[in-house]
Design a protein around this motif. Structure first.
Motif, PDB file in Angstrom:
ATOM      1  N   GLY A   1       0.682  -1.158  -0.130  1.00 40.07           N
ATOM      2  CA  GLY A   1       0.097  -0.065   0.080  1.00 40.07           C
ATOM      3  C   GLY A   1       0.841   1.420  -0.048  1.00 40.07           C
ATOM      4  O   GLY A   1       0.431   2.359  -0.680  1.00 40.07           O
ATOM      5  N   ASP A   2       1.981   1.232   0.650  1.00 45.31           N
ATOM      6  CA  ASP A   2       2.782   2.338   0.704  1.00 45.31           C
ATOM      7  C   ASP A   2       4.077   2.219   0.090  1.00 45.31           C
ATOM      8  O   ASP A   2       4.910   1.716   0.524  1.00 45.31           O
ATOM      9  CB  ASP A   2       3.017   2.785   2.025  1.00 45.31           C
ATOM     10  CG  ASP A   2       4.116   4.174   2.386  1.00 45.31           C
ATOM     11  OD1 ASP A   2       4.419   4.721   1.375  1.00 45.31           O
ATOM     12  OD2 ASP A   2       4.354   4.527   3.581  1.00 45.31           O
TER      13      ASP A   2
ATOM     14  N   ALA B   1       6.576   3.832  -0.952  1.00 45.10           N
ATOM     15  CA  ALA B   1       7.853   4.391  -0.614  1.00 45.10           C
ATOM     16  C   ALA B   1       8.359   3.783   0.619  1.00 45.10           C
ATOM     17  O   ALA B   1       9.729   4.006   1.287  1.00 45.10           O
ATOM     18  CB  ALA B   1       7.595   6.013  -0.492  1.00 45.10           C
ATOM     19  N   ALA B   2       7.617   3.072   1.448  1.00 47.37           N
ATOM     20  CA  ALA B   2       8.113   2.806   2.845  1.00 47.37           C
ATOM     21  C   ALA B   2       9.108   1.487   2.701  1.00 47.37           C
ATOM     22  O   ALA B   2       9.923   1.709   3.455  1.00 47.37           O
ATOM     23  CB  ALA B   2       6.829   2.307   3.549  1.00 47.37           C
TER      24      ALA B   2
ATOM     25  N   PHE C   1       4.917   0.305  -6.636  1.00 49.74           N
ATOM     26  CA  PHE C   1       5.511  -0.566  -5.868  1.00 49.74           C
ATOM     27  C   PHE C   1       6.944  -0.900  -6.323  1.00 49.74           C
ATOM     28  O   PHE C   1       7.995  -0.592  -5.878  1.00 49.74           O
ATOM     29  CB  PHE C   1       4.585  -1.847  -5.374  1.00 49.74           C
ATOM     30  CG  PHE C   1       5.323  -2.723  -4.184  1.00 49.74           C
ATOM     31  CD1 PHE C   1       5.731  -2.219  -2.915  1.00 49.74           C
ATOM     32  CD2 PHE C   1       5.922  -3.469  -4.702  1.00 49.74           C
ATOM     33  CE1 PHE C   1       6.106  -3.091  -2.236  1.00 49.74           C
ATOM     34  CE2 PHE C   1       6.561  -4.725  -3.913  1.00 49.74           C
ATOM     35  CZ  PHE C   1       6.695  -4.353  -2.674  1.00 49.74           C
TER      36      PHE C   1
END
Length: 119
Positions: free
Chosen positions: A48-49, A51-52, A79
C-alpha cells in the motif's frame, strides 16, 4: 553426492515453514504478511505504501523476493518502480517459491530480502 550442511551464521534467519496465514522464521511464528531480511523478520504492511519498503531496505539488500500468495500475481507499478529507483531488484513469485528462493540465496550469503503474503 556429498551433502553440505547449511550454516546460517550471525543474525540470518531462514524461513523454516509456512501455513495458511502464518510463517515460522528462525523458530518464531509470525502471523500475517511478513518482511524477512538477513537482519531479522517482522510484520509487513503490504504494498500500500510504495515508498516505505525501499526506504527501509536501501543499501542493505540487492534483491527483494515478493511472495504474492498461493499464486504469482503482478505487482503494482508504483511499488515496483519505487524499489527499482532505490536500486533494489524485485522478483514477484508465489509465496512458496519465494520462501525457497530466499533460503537458497541466504545460504549463499547474498544481500536479499523477502516480502511475503501468506498462502
Amino acid at each position: 553426492m556429498p551433502l553440505t550442511e547449511i550454516d546460517f551464521s550471525g543474525a540470518a534467519q531462514p524461513i523454516d515453514g509456512y501455513a495458511p496465514g502464518a510463517f515460522r522464521i528462525g523458530g518464531r511464528v509470525l502471523h500475517g504478511a511478513v518482511l524477512v531480511t538477513p537482519m531479522g523478520a517482522g510484520p509487513w504492511a503490504g504494498m500500500g505504501d510504495p515508498a516505505a519498503l525501499p526506504a527501509a531496505l536501501a543499501g542493505q539488500v540487492d534483491v527483494l523476493f515478493v511472495g504474492t500468495g498461493a499464486a504469482m500475481a503482478p505487482l503494482p507499478t508504483a511499488f515496483r518502480t519505487a524499489l527499482e529507483e532505490a536500486g533494489i531488484g524485485v522478483e514477484p513469485m508465489a509465496t512458496p517459491a519465494a520462501c525457497r528462493t530466499y533460503n537458497i540465496c541466504l545460504s549463499e550469503g547474498r544481500r536479499i530480502a523477502a516480502a511475503l503474503i501468506p498462502v
